[in-house]
Design a protein around this motif. Structure first.
Motif, PDB file in Angstrom:
ATOM      1  N   ARG A   1     -14.467 -15.719   7.207  1.00  0.00           N
ATOM      2  CA  ARG A   1     -14.515 -14.259   7.128  1.00  0.00           C
ATOM      3  C   ARG A   1     -15.819 -13.713   7.701  1.00  0.00           C
ATOM      4  O   ARG A   1     -15.822 -12.709   8.417  1.00  0.00           O
TER       5      ARG A   1
ATOM      6  N   THR B   1       0.823  -1.209   0.000  1.00  0.00           N
ATOM      7  CA  THR B   1       0.000   0.000   0.000  1.00  0.00           C
ATOM      8  C   THR B   1       0.858   1.261   0.000  1.00  0.00           C
ATOM      9  O   THR B   1       0.538   2.242  -0.683  1.00  0.00           O
TER      10      THR B   1
ATOM     11  N   ASP C   1      -9.830  -6.488  12.271  1.00  0.00           N
ATOM     12  CA  ASP C   1      -9.384  -6.142  10.920  1.00  0.00           C
ATOM     13  C   ASP C   1      -8.058  -6.809  10.575  1.00  0.00           C
ATOM     14  O   ASP C   1      -7.813  -7.186   9.426  1.00  0.00           O
ATOM     15  N   ARG C   2      -7.193  -6.950  11.605  1.00  0.00           N
ATOM     16  CA  ARG C   2      -5.904  -7.608  11.353  1.00  0.00           C
ATOM     17  C   ARG C   2      -6.108  -9.079  10.985  1.00  0.00           C
ATOM     18  O   ARG C   2      -5.499  -9.599  10.043  1.00  0.00           O
TER      19      ARG C   2
ATOM     20  N   ARG D   1      -7.645  -9.298   7.534  1.00  0.00           N
ATOM     21  CA  ARG D   1      -6.653  -9.072   6.481  1.00  0.00           C
ATOM     22  C   ARG D   1      -5.844 -10.338   6.209  1.00  0.00           C
ATOM     23  O   ARG D   1      -5.546 -10.667   5.055  1.00  0.00           O
ATOM     24  N   GLN D   2      -5.500 -11.077   7.278  1.00  0.00           N
ATOM     25  CA  GLN D   2      -4.774 -12.332   7.086  1.00  0.00           C
ATOM     26  C   GLN D   2      -5.605 -13.327   6.271  1.00  0.00           C
ATOM     27  O   GLN D   2      -5.089 -14.012   5.381  1.00  0.00           O
TER      28      GLN D   2
ATOM     29  N   ASP E   1      -7.954 -12.469   4.130  1.00  0.00           N
ATOM     30  CA  ASP E   1      -8.036 -11.930   2.771  1.00  0.00           C
ATOM     31  C   ASP E   1      -6.786 -12.273   1.966  1.00  0.00           C
ATOM     32  O   ASP E   1      -6.877 -12.670   0.796  1.00  0.00           O
ATOM     33  N   VAL E   2      -5.614 -12.090   2.587  1.00  0.00           N
ATOM     34  CA  VAL E   2      -4.354 -12.405   1.890  1.00  0.00           C
ATOM     35  C   VAL E   2      -4.291 -13.894   1.574  1.00  0.00           C
ATOM     36  O   VAL E   2      -3.880 -14.301   0.476  1.00  0.00           O
TER      37      VAL E   2
END
Length: 528
Positions: free
Chosen positions: A498, A211, A516-517, A520-521, A523-524
């Protein structure tokens, strides 16, 4: 409606015209220009109030940077002859021809002011050409030449424009001075572009995260443009050099997240900025016609003469230039991309649309000279410039798809498929070489070795299934179908995870940052 609401309307239009253009088989920039004209006719829509000096530095850097992402330095080096004939020589020829015609038909127009008009309408728009030509399935060599022409002709035209404006405003002109300014502008721009490209490449490794790298690339084109302009160089050329440097040294092949994030981000920027730029062209048309003051028909006649000159000169130049490029082309120039038939030459001719740069240069013409007198016939110059822009952008943009279909100019899909197959074979061989190196230093079970050999083989087959025989292709398709089933179920499992984590965000005592952390894991992991 205020200025902010108008900006939001243009942004919304930029998004909506893309799928609409695909459905209607019309270029999105042309539709956005027509939308701007419609908005300008509505009584509640305000006049655009953007200082002319801000249009070029705000619009051109991101558009040029995005355009360079689709090309490479090798393409420019291989196509230096056709690009020089189009981007440099044709700009000079068009400027001279338009200046001669304008000074002849417009009463009282000084030759220096006529050169200003010629310079600002000389460069075909790189954004319009790429957006229009790239969506029509044209041969890649034509798109490459149009991209190269569009990126380099702005440099030549803008320097010519500044020289001509200086001659009108200051009342003096010197050919040696103009040539010196051209050379100095190019040298400064190249130095700034290379230095900033090198520095940015180093900073990419420092910031690390995808980002932050993407945010840095957003700033770089503007910094390159402004810095070069402050040092009396060409901002456009500086952005071009910076972008090419970064494209060639974007080095980490394993930075999958950074590459995907950067490409997605710049596609969004390209879409939004292009839409705003061409929407502004339509909006400004209303203001320009307000300067006619009852002389619309007379000024339209002047505009028609200049439009005919611009379009005619491009055709008369392309015919011998294409012939010369073919004569100079040798078998050693395997990478040089030139039009291979008269049909492709005609398509190139009709792709010479004017756009953002011409608008910005027209609106940036000073109001007064150094001695306080009004800039000679400024309103007439701006009016004629917009006649050229609208005639080439709307008429040529709307009819180019029809012309391409009529002439039957299409991409060489067989050649593209062969290139894809060759790359797939190279990828598979590289994977097998690496597997062999690993086997030499690691003890792998026989079952695992067999599985890894299939994985290495599938690397190429997934890119180009045509590279393998029927039996192997059938086995690969079975493995692919089994893999897709596993992927589908895997996606459903991750989706359930999720949803559960996201639901925890609204529970009492939940820490949104930690949620959110974790999200994000997931999502990745889903992306991988």
């Amino acid at each position: 409606m205020d200025q902010l609401a108008l900006l939001l309307a243009l942004l919304l239009g930029a998004v909506l015209t893309v799928p609409l253009g695909e459905r209607l088989r019309l270029p999105a920039p042309v539709l956005m220009t027509l939308a701007g004209i419609v908005l300008a006719l509505l009584p509640f829509v305000p006049n655009v109030e953007i200082p002319p000096d801000y249009i070029l530095p705000l619009v051109l850097p991101p558009l040029l940077y995005a355009a360079v992402q689709r090309t490479s330095w090798r393409q420019f080096a291989a196509n230096k002859r056709p690009i020089f004939l189009l981007a440099v020589a044709l700009v000079f020829v068009t400027t001279a021809a338009v200046a001669a015609v304008a000074s002849a038909v417009v009463p009282g127009l000084p030759i220096a002011a006529a050169v200003v008009l010629g310079a600002l309408v000389a460069p075909p728009d790189p954004v319009a050409a790429t957006a229009v030509a790239g969506s029509l399935g044209l041969p890649r060599r034509l798109v490459s030449i149009l991209e190269g022409e569009g990126l380099f002709n702005d440099v030549t035209a803008i320097v010519l424009y500044h020289v001509a404006v200086g001659a009108v405003v200051g009342g003096t002109f010197s050919w040696p001075g103009a040539a010196g300014e051209l050379v100095l502008s190019a040298v400064v721009a190249i130095a700034v572009g290379l230095a900033l490209g090198w520095l940015t490449n180093k900073l990419m490794g420092v910031v690390g995260e995808a980002t932050l790298q993407t945010g840095l690339t957003l700033l770089v084109p503007f910094v390159s443009y402004v810095l070069a302009e402050e040092l009396h160089g060409s901002g456009v050329l500086a952005v071009l050099v910076t972008a090419l440097y970064l494209a060639e040294h974007a080095a980490d092949a394993d930075d999958v997240m950074g590459r995907l994030a950067g490409r997605t981000f710049w596609e969004i920027v390209d879409t939004l900025v292009t839409g705003i730029a061409f929407g502004l062209i339509g909006l400004e048309l209303h203001n320009v016609f307000g300067t006619a003051d009852g002389r619309e028909l007379r000024m339209l006649g002047w505009g028609a003469c200049v439009v005919a000159c611009v379009v005619g000169v491009r055709l008369l130049w392309l015919l011998p230039a294409t012939w010369l490029a073919k004569r100079l082309h040798t078998r050693r120039d395997v990478s040089e991309e030139i039009p291979m038939s008269w049909r492709e030459t005609v398509v190139m001719w009709w792709s010479g649309m004017r756009g953002v740069a011409s608008v910005a240069l027209a609106l940036a013409i000073p109001l007064h000279t150094d001695d306080g007198a009004p800039f000679p016939l400024r309103d007439e110059i701006v009016f004629i410039a917009f006649c050229v822009i609208m005639a080439t952008l709307v008429v040529q943009g709307l009819t180019l798809p029809w012309l391409v279909r009529r002439l039957g100019v299409r991409a060489d899909t067989d050649a593209e498929r062969d290139l894809e197959r060759g790359l797939a074979l190279r990828a598979a061989k590289a994977a097998k070489r690496r597997l062999k190196e690993i086997q030499e230093v690691e003890e792998l079970p026989e079952e695992l070795q067999e599985r890894l050999h299939r994985v290495a083989y599938d690397v190429g087959a997934r890119i180009s299934p045509d590279m393998v025989d029927e039996e192997r292709r059938s086995a690969f398709m079975k493995r692919t179908e089994r893999f897709r089933t596993i992927q589908r179920i895997h996606r459903e499992l991750l989706s359930a995870a999720r949803h559960e984590v996201l639901a925890a965000r609204s529970e009492p005592g939940a820490d949104p940052e930690i949620v959110d952390r974790v999200l994000r894991q997931l999502d990745v992991h889903s992306l991988r």
